[in-house]
Scaffold this motif. Sequence first.
Motif, PDB file in Angstrom:
ATOM      1  N   ARG A  73     -45.628 -12.538  46.363  1.00  0.00           N
ATOM      2  CA  ARG A  73     -45.858 -11.641  47.503  1.00  0.00           C
ATOM      3  C   ARG A  73     -44.577 -10.907  47.889  1.00  0.00           C
ATOM      4  N   ALA A  74     -43.455 -11.605  47.921  1.00  0.00           N
ATOM      5  CA  ALA A  74     -42.176 -10.984  48.278  1.00  0.00           C
ATOM      6  C   ALA A  74     -41.810  -9.889  47.278  1.00  0.00           C
ATOM      7  N   ILE A  75     -42.039 -10.125  45.999  1.00  0.00           N
ATOM      8  CA  ILE A  75     -41.750  -9.116  44.980  1.00  0.00           C
ATOM      9  C   ILE A  75     -42.649  -7.899  45.176  1.00  0.00           C
ATOM     10  N   ALA A  76     -43.930  -8.130  45.394  1.00  0.00           N
ATOM     11  CA  ALA A  76     -44.862  -7.019  45.606  1.00  0.00           C
ATOM     12  C   ALA A  76     -44.502  -6.236  46.864  1.00  0.00           C
ATOM     13  N   GLU A  77     -44.083  -6.917  47.924  1.00  0.00           N
ATOM     14  CA  GLU A  77     -43.683  -6.240  49.159  1.00  0.00           C
ATOM     15  C   GLU A  77     -42.441  -5.373  48.931  1.00  0.00           C
ATOM     16  N   ARG A  78     -41.482  -5.884  48.166  1.00  0.00           N
ATOM     17  CA  ARG A  78     -40.277  -5.084  47.859  1.00  0.00           C
ATOM     18  C   ARG A  78     -40.645  -3.838  47.062  1.00  0.00           C
ATOM     19  N   ARG A 126     -42.306  17.767  48.173  1.00  0.00           N
ATOM     20  CA  ARG A 126     -42.141  16.302  48.161  1.00  0.00           C
ATOM     21  C   ARG A 126     -43.434  15.654  48.636  1.00  0.00           C
ATOM     22  N   LEU A 127     -43.982  14.819  47.793  1.00  0.00           N
ATOM     23  CA  LEU A 127     -45.241  14.141  48.104  1.00  0.00           C
ATOM     24  C   LEU A 127     -44.984  12.669  48.373  1.00  0.00           C
ATOM     25  N   PRO A 128     -45.457  12.173  49.512  1.00  0.00           N
ATOM     26  CA  PRO A 128     -45.271  10.741  49.783  1.00  0.00           C
ATOM     27  C   PRO A 128     -46.123   9.908  48.829  1.00  0.00           C
ATOM     28  N   MET A 129     -45.621   8.729  48.535  1.00  0.00           N
ATOM     29  CA  MET A 129     -46.360   7.808  47.673  1.00  0.00           C
ATOM     30  C   MET A 129     -46.449   6.457  48.360  1.00  0.00           C
ATOM     31  N   THR A 130     -47.557   5.783  48.150  1.00  0.00           N
ATOM     32  CA  THR A 130     -47.720   4.412  48.612  1.00  0.00           C
ATOM     33  C   THR A 130     -48.338   3.603  47.487  1.00  0.00           C
ATOM     34  N   ALA A 131     -48.294   2.307  47.648  1.00  0.00           N
ATOM     35  CA  ALA A 131     -48.890   1.424  46.639  1.00  0.00           C
ATOM     36  C   ALA A 131     -49.519   0.231  47.341  1.00  0.00           C
ATOM     37  N   SER A 132     -50.625  -0.207  46.824  1.00  0.00           N
ATOM     38  CA  SER A 132     -51.264  -1.433  47.287  1.00  0.00           C
ATOM     39  C   SER A 132     -51.310  -2.404  46.117  1.00  0.00           C
ATOM     40  N   PHE A 133     -51.173  -3.683  46.438  1.00  0.00           N
ATOM     41  CA  PHE A 133     -51.178  -4.719  45.414  1.00  0.00           C
ATOM     42  C   PHE A 133     -52.176  -5.809  45.791  1.00  0.00           C
ATOM     43  N   TYR A 144     -58.761  -4.387  46.415  1.00  0.00           N
ATOM     44  CA  TYR A 144     -59.719  -3.583  47.170  1.00  0.00           C
ATOM     45  C   TYR A 144     -59.679  -3.911  48.653  1.00  0.00           C
ATOM     46  N   ARG A 145     -59.412  -5.176  49.002  1.00  0.00           N
ATOM     47  CA  ARG A 145     -59.254  -5.527  50.417  1.00  0.00           C
ATOM     48  C   ARG A 145     -58.031  -4.830  51.006  1.00  0.00           C
ATOM     49  N   ALA A 146     -56.955  -4.758  50.237  1.00  0.00           N
ATOM     50  CA  ALA A 146     -55.741  -4.076  50.698  1.00  0.00           C
ATOM     51  C   ALA A 146     -56.029  -2.602  50.946  1.00  0.00           C
ATOM     52  N   LYS A 147     -56.746  -1.973  50.045  1.00  0.00           N
ATOM     53  CA  LYS A 147     -57.079  -0.559  50.207  1.00  0.00           C
ATOM     54  C   LYS A 147     -57.984  -0.343  51.410  1.00  0.00           C
ATOM     55  N   GLN A 148     -58.966  -1.202  51.598  1.00  0.00           N
ATOM     56  CA  GLN A 148     -59.893  -1.070  52.722  1.00  0.00           C
ATOM     57  C   GLN A 148     -59.195  -1.314  54.057  1.00  0.00           C
ATOM     58  N   ALA A 149     -58.117  -2.080  54.047  1.00  0.00           N
ATOM     59  CA  ALA A 149     -57.387  -2.391  55.276  1.00  0.00           C
ATOM     60  C   ALA A 149     -56.406  -1.291  55.662  1.00  0.00           C
ATOM     61  N   GLY A 150     -56.351  -0.227  54.890  1.00  0.00           N
ATOM     62  CA  GLY A 150     -55.492   0.886  55.251  1.00  0.00           C
ATOM     63  C   GLY A 150     -54.504   1.314  54.190  1.00  0.00           C
ATOM     64  N   ARG A 151     -54.538   0.705  53.057  1.00  0.00           N
ATOM     65  CA  ARG A 151     -53.656   1.025  51.935  1.00  0.00           C
ATOM     66  C   ARG A 151     -52.194   0.690  52.244  1.00  0.00           C
ATOM     67  N   ASN A 152     -51.347   0.852  51.237  1.00  0.00           N
ATOM     68  CA  ASN A 152     -49.916   0.571  51.345  1.00  0.00           C
ATOM     69  C   ASN A 152     -49.686  -0.851  51.864  1.00  0.00           C
ATOM     70  N   ARG A 153     -50.340  -1.812  51.239  1.00  0.00           N
ATOM     71  CA  ARG A 153     -50.218  -3.216  51.643  1.00  0.00           C
ATOM     72  C   ARG A 153     -50.346  -4.145  50.443  1.00  0.00           C
ATOM     73  N   VAL A 154     -50.025  -5.391  50.711  1.00  0.00           N
ATOM     74  CA  VAL A 154     -50.174  -6.458  49.716  1.00  0.00           C
ATOM     75  C   VAL A 154     -51.219  -7.433  50.251  1.00  0.00           C
ATOM     76  N   SER A 155     -52.184  -7.771  49.420  1.00  0.00           N
ATOM     77  CA  SER A 155     -53.238  -8.703  49.817  1.00  0.00           C
ATOM     78  C   SER A 155     -53.298  -9.854  48.819  1.00  0.00           C
ATOM     79  N   LEU A 156     -53.334 -11.066  49.347  1.00  0.00           N
ATOM     80  CA  LEU A 156     -53.461 -12.247  48.504  1.00  0.00           C
ATOM     81  C   LEU A 156     -54.906 -12.699  48.412  1.00  0.00           C
ATOM     82  N   ALA A 157     -55.299 -13.124  47.215  1.00  0.00           N
ATOM     83  CA  ALA A 157     -56.648 -13.664  47.026  1.00  0.00           C
ATOM     84  C   ALA A 157     -56.711 -15.050  47.597  1.00  0.00           C
TER      85      ALA A 157
END
Length: 70
Positions: A3-8, A24-31, A57-70
Motif C-alpha cells: 500500500r505504501a508503495i502504491a501511495e507513493r 499540461r494535462l493532469p494525471m492521476t492513478a488508482s490502484f 474498481y472500488r477505488a475508481k468508484q470512490a473518486g479515483r486517484n486512490r489506493v484500495s485494498l481487497a
Amino acid sequence: SARAIAERLRSKIAKHPIAVEGTRLPMTASFGLKVWETGGNAPRLRDLMQEADNALYRAKQAGRNRVSLA
C-alpha cells in the motif's frame, strides 16, 4: 508495504502532469491491491487478480486517484 508503495506512485504521478501539444494535462492513478501472506494454501493467481481488479474498481468508484485494498 504494498500500500505504501502504491501511495507513493499515485502521489508522484499526480504531481507530474504531462505535456501534450503545449498543454499540461493532469494525471492521476488508482490502484487495486490484493496482498497474500505466505503460509497455508496458496490461492489461485486468477482469484488474486480478480480481487485486485475488484479493489481497483472500488477505488475508481470512490473518486479515483486512490489506493484500495481487497
